[in-house]
Each structure stands twice: as C-alpha cells, then as structure tokens.
Design a protein around this motif. Structure first.
Motif: not given
Length: 373
Positions: A268-276, A319-331
């Motif tokens: 299970a991960t957060e949007a950053t791909l880091r585990t919860t 120690g800088s801010p992480m970004i989120d992964f936003d998966p595309q809806q179709d491919f």
C-alpha cells in the motif's frame, strides 16, 4: 566514502529507468545497490512475440551486470527473505544483511491461484526468465510421447491470456508442423479481454475463431490433472499442458516485508509511491497500489512512475518536498495475435492489422534498446 545507500529491489520497468537516469546524474553522496534473483531482466511486452518465435529469446532479455556497471552501481544476485523496516535492513538467503537509506521495491506480480495445484503439466507464465525454457521442456516430453501436438489449455482470459494463446499456437505450429495445434482458453469471467472495449473484443473473438482457438468462459479451474482440467461444475477439458496466465496478485515476498498491503497483497502506497507505513520505502510498478487512486497492473504505469520515483528518491535524501504520481485514465493497448498482426486499441479506436504489429515491434525494441549496453 558515500554515506547513503539507495537500494533497488527488482529491476523492472521503473527501477531499470532509475539505473539509466543514474548514469548521467547520480545522487550525490549515495551508493546505488541493485538486487535481483536473476542475472537478466525480462521485458514482458516481448514475451508473447518471443513465444511465437518472432524474436530471439535474447531480444526480450536485459543483461543486468553491464547495465548496473554502466551506472557505477552494485549488483547483488540473491534471494531476499525478509525486511526489518525499523532498522532499514534487508535479509538474504545466502549473504549478510544490507542496510539502506532508501528502498524501491519493484518485483512485479505473479498469476493468481496456480500454487494451489500440484501437476507437472502446469506452467505459470512467471518467472518469465524461465517460462519458455520450461514450456519447451514440456513440449519435448509430449513430442517423445507421440506425433500428436499437445493439447494446450490457457487458464486466464484477460488480455495477457489471450495474447499467450495466440502466440503459443504459433509456436506449436512450428514444433508440430504436420498437425493443427490445439489451444483452448478457459476463463472464470463471463467475457475475455477485460478492460478492452466491445469492438476490440469482437475482433479478438473473430481472430480466435479463425485460428481455431477455443474459448470457454465461466470456467473456474478447480482441478488440474495430468491430461485435463476441471471446473467447479465438473466440466472437463483435455489438456497436456496448462499455461497459467490469470490476473495479477502479489508475489509471496511482498508478504514477508511486514509492510501494509492492499486486499491482493500488493504494498500500500501514498500518491508519492512511498509506502503508507512511513518508512523510506517505495513500491513501484505492479508491486505497489496507490490506495487513494489505484490503477490496473500494467507496464505503462510502471514506466511512467520512473520520473516521480527519481524525484522522490532525491527528495528523500536531501529533505525536499516529494511529488505525486497521477496515473493516466487510459493508454494505448496492443495485443500480438501471433501471425504478423496485432490488435491496437486507443480509447474508442480499434484496429487489427499488420501495421499495428510493426508499431508494437518498434515500441518494444525501442524500449529494450535503452537498457542495452
């Protein structure tokens, strides 16, 4: 001396791209360590074509040692048996433990359910590194038993199972040129190729019929014998070789890492791909599920996660801010139908033609070439 260790467990689509990015821009003051059970990584997109003898086996394989060496990284070939997330330590079957400052887990997925059966003719498609070798060994045994081609049952009617059925038929036709191949798809679902649109499914069904590949839906395998499979209603289907290509579930190792998982056992991960769990551990590709925005287990998502993982590994170290992964809806989806053609689907569009196959080859060979040294 480098004081931080970044570890890549499994060299799938996402982690392989981290190796490539590391070549030109290594993270300062960090050593990079790669862990794999096998000396090669197999590109899943080319497995069906290799199965159909459209590519050499080497074409779908990426040699890890030169790829890792190019990045100035270290390669460990061993089996991971556990993880202590509190002390950031990985435990191995045959070597001393390894500590890390950041870990990316990308060991893929496995087909569901095959481990419940004990039969010498059952072949799960993973690990892909050994699949074709295991299949050919089974073919050889069938060849020695007589001139009739073996009856093949492909368990799993998703896109992967359909593609395997087309391509194993092409391989059978070369092994047993005097007799028509016998290939049959069985699926617990009510329809094949889940996730494809109706137009694509109709085209796939027509092509399956044209190639005399049988399809039985609503068939949940409950028994695998030496010469047949049976379902929950007692129906039997003759099968000398059973290829297991069902939906993806988590590999057993993920259950040994003592980290939170989803219902199917993926981390299970957060949007950053880091585990919860909050540890410096990421899960990428099939291995992880973003709980707030889950996506299908498909290689395209693993590829697109690489830039996000690359940014977030750096962010974790400095120690800088992480970004989120936003998966595309179709491919874009392209399925190899085994005879120099492929089915291409993008949104509402659907084509089945030779040019679709040529496009797939171009995409696949282009992807693999990035990791060849």
């Amino acid at each position: 001396m480098k004081t931080n260790s970044i570890v890549l467990l499994g060299i799938g689509h996402t982690n392989a791209e981290i190796l490539n990015l590391w070549v030109d821009s290594p993270i300062p003051n960090c050593r990079l360590v790669c862990i794999s059970k096998f000396p090669t990584a197999t590109y899943s997109g080319m497995l069906p074509g290799t199965l159909a003898n459209q590519f050499s086996r080497e074409s779908m394989e990426i040699e890890l040692a030169p790829l890792v060496a190019r990045a100035g990284a270290e390669l460990i070939l061993d089996e991971v048996v556990g993880l202590d997330a509190q002390s950031n330590t990985i435990h191995f079957a045959a070597r001393a433990p390894l500590t890390f400052n950041a870990l990316s887990v990308g060991i893929g997925s496995v087909p569901a359910g095959w481990e419940h059966f004990d039969s010498s003719n059952l072949l799960p498609i993973k690990p892909m590194q050994t699949f074709i070798e295991r299949l050919d060994e089974r073919f050889e045994r069938c060849w020695n038993a007589g001139d009739e081609p073996p009856k093949i049952a492909v368990v799993g009617g998703g896109a992967a199972g359909v593609e395997i059925a087309f391509c194993v038929r092409a391989r059978l036709a070369q092994f047993f040129p005097k007799n028509p191949p016998s290939v049959h798809i069985v699926s617990a679902s009510d329809e094949i190729a889940g996730g494809m649109n109706r137009r694509s499914i109709r085209k796939l069904r027509r092509e399956l019929s044209r190639q005399s590949i049988g399809v039985t839906t609503g068939f949940r395998v409950t028994e695998v014998g030496e010469n047949a499979v049976a379902d929950q209603n007692g129906r039997m289907l003759a099968a000398d070789v059973v290829l297991w290509a069902t939906d993806a579930v988590a590999p057993p190792l993920l259950g040994k890492l003592n980290l939170p998982t989803d219902k199917r056992g993926f981390l299970a991960t957060e949007a950053t791909l880091r585990t919860t769990a909050g540890h410096p551990i990421f899960a990428v590709g099939d291995s992880g599920t973003i709980l707030a925005n889950p996506s299908p287990k498909a290689g395209v998502y693993a590829v697109r996660q690489a830039p996000v993982l690359w940014h977030n590994l750096r962010a974790l170290i400095d120690g800088s801010p992480m970004i989120d992964f936003d998966p595309q809806q179709d491919f874009l989806k392209i399925l190899n139908t085994g005879q120099g053609r492929a089915l291409l689907q993008y949104k509402i569009l659907s084509f089945h033609a030779g040019w679709c196959w040529k496009l797939k080859v171009r995409i696949d060979e282009g992807f693999v070439s990035k990791y060849r040294v």
